[in-house]
Design a protein around this motif. Structure first.
Motif: not given
Ligand SMILES: Cc1cc2nc3c(=O)[nH]c(=O)nc-3n(C[C@H](O)[C@H](O)[C@H](O)COP(=O)(O)OP(=O)(O)OC[C@H]3O[C@@H](n4cnc5c(N)ncnc54)[C@H](O)[C@@H]3O)c2cc1C
Length: 277
Positions: A99, A121, A123, A181, A183, A187, A189-190, A193, A208
């Motif tokens: 991801q 941020t 994962h 998450s 985002t 795919d 930036t979170c 999450a 985050c």
């Protein structure tokens, strides 16, 4: 912008890398460069020298223990983890690596770099806390193991000190994991999450919402083996009010509080849907 002039060395052993780092206070390890080179270009970081860890084969690879535990070299890329038969012993690892960003970033970025950067941020920091990982850090005085909960110290700050190198990540056996998450784009930036492990005592970590992964012990205490959506929502209910997340251009603090409850519930349901080892 271009980075300022920087020294460069590519050692072929860990010992050599540690000597190079010890000999220059302004030297920094270089892993996949997917964060470090970007912040150098923006002149947010300006190391005097880079000690490139890419020549250290001893820091690459995934080893599966007889009990189902894993030892992952810090220089193992996301793509290598996704392709590793051994890493499938803990399926969530490859699933979450898949991801992260795009193929280019996944081919260069490393598990060690992801957690050493400790961008809130990213994962992997909450996932490492949820699965109960421990990190092996080598330095001039030898090696030590640091549990994930003590590893993350602040934004871009970890237990890896100057002159030290993260060498491996140890992950205990388990399969009943979940990750969810919200985002920025697919795919991306979170925004928030959540990672959950239900092997043994439940462990719930939220990313985050703080400088370091937030261990949601209140949610853990409410989990009683029922991982239906209703039970997961009830366990996550009220979590948002215990958080003090930042607000920014992507999400207000209130939205992050709300999303935290949603992604924690989703991660609980996912973890609960998986059989044990
Ligand atoms: C376009 C783009 C999108 C991205 N999106 C995401 C995303 O959605 N989710 C996500 O999690 N990440 C994302 N990233 C970040 C990416 O995952 C990086 O790969 C990661 O944060 C850093 O890993 P790296 O191997 O590239 O480390 P580097 O950039 O080389 O290093 C990062 C930091 O860690 C230190 N370091 C690295 N390895 C070690 C070690 N073994 N011992 C001691 N110190 C070490 C370095 O000195 C540096 O300070 C994105 C990056 C890009 C460019």
């Amino acid at each position: 912008m271009l980075p300022r002039e920087v020294g460069y060395a590519r050692p072929s052993t860990l010992g050599e890398a540690l000597e190079l780092l010890a000999s220059n206070d302004g030297a920094r390890p270089l892993a996949g460069g997917q964060t470090l080179v970007n912040v150098m270009k923006a002149r947010v970081a300006s190391p005097d020298a880079l000690v490139d860890l890419n020549g250290l084969d001893e820091l690459r690879g995934v080893e599966l223990g007889g009990d189902g535990s894993l030892e992952i070299g810090s220089m193992t890329t996301y793509s290598a983890i996704m392709a590793s038969a051994e890493a499938r012993a803990r399926p969530i690892l490859g699933e979450v690596c898949a991801q992260i960003a795009d193929v280019q970033v996944r081919n260069r970025g490393t598990i060690g770099g992801n957690i050493c950067a400790n961008d809130p941020t990213n994962h992997l920091p909450p996932l490492m806390v949820a699965v109960g990982a421990s990190m092996t850090i080598a330095g001039p005085d030898g090696a030590r193991d640091v549990p994930a909960e003590d590893f993350f110290l602040g934004v871009y700050m970890t237990a890896v000190g100057p002159g030290e190198v993260l060498t491996k990540i140890k992950i205990p056996p388990g399969r009943r994991d979940g990750f969810a998450s919200v985002t920025i784009g697919r795919d991306g930036t979170c925004i928030v999450a959540a990672a959950v492990s239900l092997d043994g005592e439940p462990r719930v970590a939220v990313g985050c919402v703080d400088a370091v992964p937030h261990r949601a012990t209140g949610v853990e205490a409410k989990l009683n083996g029922d991982t239906s959506l209703e039970a997961a929502r009830a366990a996550a209910d009220g979590l948002g009010a215990t958080l003090d997340p930042p607000g920014d251009i992507h999400a207000t603090a209130e939205y992050r509080q709300h999303v935290a409850e949603v992604v924690v519930a989703r991660a609980i349901v996912q973890a609960g849907s998986r059989g044990g080892r």
